[in-house]
Scaffold this active site. Structure first.
Site, PDB file in Angstrom:
ATOM      1  N   GLU A  11      28.847  39.427  48.164  1.00 48.05           N
ATOM      2  CA  GLU A  11      29.393  40.604  47.475  1.00 48.05           C
ATOM      3  C   GLU A  11      28.397  41.745  47.362  1.00 48.05           C
ATOM      4  O   GLU A  11      28.036  42.151  46.240  1.00 48.05           O
ATOM      5  CB  GLU A  11      29.934  40.216  46.090  1.00 48.05           C
ATOM      6  N   GLU A  49      36.072  33.415  48.655  1.00 49.81           N
ATOM      7  CA  GLU A  49      36.301  33.195  47.215  1.00 49.81           C
ATOM      8  C   GLU A  49      37.697  33.684  46.871  1.00 49.81           C
ATOM      9  O   GLU A  49      38.118  34.753  47.336  1.00 49.81           O
ATOM     10  CB  GLU A  49      35.330  34.010  46.333  1.00 49.81           C
TER      11      GLU A  49
HETATM   12  O1  IFM Z   1      31.819  34.536  39.324  1.00 48.00           O
HETATM   13  C1  IFM Z   1      31.975  35.519  40.285  1.00 48.00           C
HETATM   14  C2  IFM Z   1      31.153  35.193  41.515  1.00 48.00           C
HETATM   15  O2  IFM Z   1      29.808  35.008  41.223  1.00 48.00           O
HETATM   16  C3  IFM Z   1      31.251  36.333  42.509  1.00 48.00           C
HETATM   17  N1  IFM Z   1      32.623  36.645  42.779  1.00 48.00           N
HETATM   18  C4  IFM Z   1      33.506  36.841  41.662  1.00 48.00           C
HETATM   19  C5  IFM Z   1      33.415  35.647  40.718  1.00 48.00           C
HETATM   20  C6  IFM Z   1      34.357  35.852  39.537  1.00 48.00           C
HETATM   21  O3  IFM Z   1      34.071  37.029  38.861  1.00 48.00           O
END
Ligand code: IFM
Length: 454
Positions: A176, A361
């Protein structure tokens, strides 16, 4: 279970093409912040700064996976996932992040043990090398605003690949980068907590260079799959007014295209209107766009914006109309069809330059108790995951190449500035005792994976 959503037979058939994974990240699950020769990172500084984390929690011990990783591996094996996406803590390997520091054998041993346990359990390790935890010593010299950080990252990656490259073939480089640049450097609600607005944007270029640098190093160590994990969001205008459409285009530019265009096309979108100049040197764009085997894409929710005529930013985020929201409330709406639409847009935008996407994710937090005496029935999480997987199946059927899907998260964990107030796990964790209790979503994901296996 009554009320459990079912997949249509065609969707189930389509989902057979996916590899399934579950994810965590070092700072969010390990605890043990002062053990094993570990150094300090920007999140240690953030949590130790009173008032920064909503519930004053410090991620230590949290799920305490530093001591309980064998239990995590057992849970993963029980789930039947193909892969486990965890992250490696930079400061467990290079405690001060600096040039010439001998890699810390205790840190390397920890990850080597985890990798060996995963392999023995039949779960493919897919570590992320950077999940937001920059060494504090590097932040002191400018962090991701300083091009030198890219070289230090390369040295760290080299040390990890030297130790694990004979067994680990699947890697994520940077997690990210948009969150780090936009929330960490531009707005300051995540570490390192700077609020530089558009001056933060060189941090984009340096993270992307770090991705390219790592890709090269990992390939030299025989990697079979390397990718960044980019977080994206479908950006929606609040109304049909021209100002809202213009605002949506700006946020789409800085949240989505600023990262995907250089990775996939080898060039930045036109940034003139924003008055931004990236610190590009010869060879940078080739390095950044080193072809990736897959495109890691984190997706949670759409973002709706409203145009702002005067102010530091030309847009303001407003609630997205939605039937339901997650534990974060109206700014985190549940709109699964926007994942399908975003995936189709990716295919339209990048065409043959887009390698197979892996959803690296996807998941949701809902209010759940700190202590539990038996399995938690998290029907809302099951519905969220079901509906987003259905959206993935629809995107595949519309011609988008998609190779994998990852639930965030295996475990309840430390949700950054929100501390322990947001629980994302398939497995409940009591943050006092570390006790793990699978929720009903764990059983649901396990049964889904079993049902799409030959
Ligand atoms: O917990 C986070 C993760 O570390 C990165 N992506 C989003 C998730 C939820 O906010």
């Amino acid at each position: 279970m009554a009320g459990t959503p079912e997949f249509a037979p065609q969707a189930l058939q389509t989902l057979r093409r996916l590899r399934f994974s579950a994810a965590t990240a070092a700072f969010q699950i390990e605890g043990a912040r002062t053990l094993g020769g570990r150094g300090r990172n920007i999140w240690d500084d953030f949590v130790d700064d009173p008032g920064k984390v909503i519930d004053s929690s410090t991620a230590d011990p949290g799920p305490d996976s530093y001591h309980r990783s064998a239990e995590d591996v057992e849970l993963l094996a029980g789930l039947g996932v193909d892969r486990y996406r965890f992250s490696i803590s930079w400061v467990r390997i290079i405690p001060d992040g600096k040039q010439g520091t001998e890699p810390n054998a205790v840190g390397l041993d920890y990850y080597e043990r985890l990798v060996d346990e995963l392999l023995a359990a039949g779960v493919t390790p897919e570590p992320t090398l950077y999940h937001w935890d920059l060494p504090s010593g590097l932040e002191a010299t400018g962090g991701w605003l300083n091009g030198d950080t890219v070289h230090r990252f390369g040295e760290y990656v080299d040390a990890v690949a030297d130790r694990l490259g004979d067994r680990v073939r699947h890697w994520y480089t940077i997690n990210e980068p948009a969150s780090t640049s936009l929330q960490g450097y531009a707005l300051g609600d995540l570490a390192p907590g700077r609020a530089m607005l558009f001056d933060a944007l060189p941090s984009v270029h340096h993270q992307l260079l770090a991705h390219g640098t790592a890709t090269k190093i990992l390939r030299e160590h025989g990697a079979a799959q390397v990718s960044a994990a980019s977080n994206h969001s479908l950006i929606l205008p609040e109304t049909d007014a021209g100002a809202d459409h213009a605002a949506a285009a700006v946020l789409d530019l800085i949240h989505n295209r600023l990262f995907a265009d250089p990775l996939l096309l080898g060039e930045y979108p036109d940034l003139d209107a924003l008055g931004i100049q990236m610190p590009i040197r010869d060879g940078d764009m080739e390095l950044i766009s080193t072809p990736s085997d897959v495109y890691g894409l984190n997706y949670y929710n759409p973002t709706t914006v409203h145009g702002v005529a005067e102010g530091p930013l030309p847009f303001e985020m407003v609630p997205t109309p939605a039937a339901a929201t997650t534990g974060f409330g109206p700014l985190w709406p549940i709109r699964p069809e926007t994942l399908r639409d975003f995936l189709i847009d990716m295919r339209t935008r990048y065409g043959v330059r887009l390698p197979p996407i892996v959803i690296s994710e996807n998941g949701a937090s809902f209010p759940e108790p700190e202590a539990c005496t038996g399995p938690i029935r998290d029907d809302e999480r099951i519905a969220y995951l079901h509906d987003h997987l259905e959206a993935v199946a629809e995107a595949i059927e519309a011609g988008v190449p998609i190779a994998g899907y990852t639930v965030w998260s295996l475990l309840d964990n430390f949700e950054w500035a929100d501390g322990y107030t947001q629980r994302f796990g398939l497995v409940h964790v009591n943050m006092e005792t570390g006790q793990r209790t699978p929720k009903s979503s764990y059983g649901w994901y396990r049964d889904l994976i079993a049902s799409v296996r030959p």
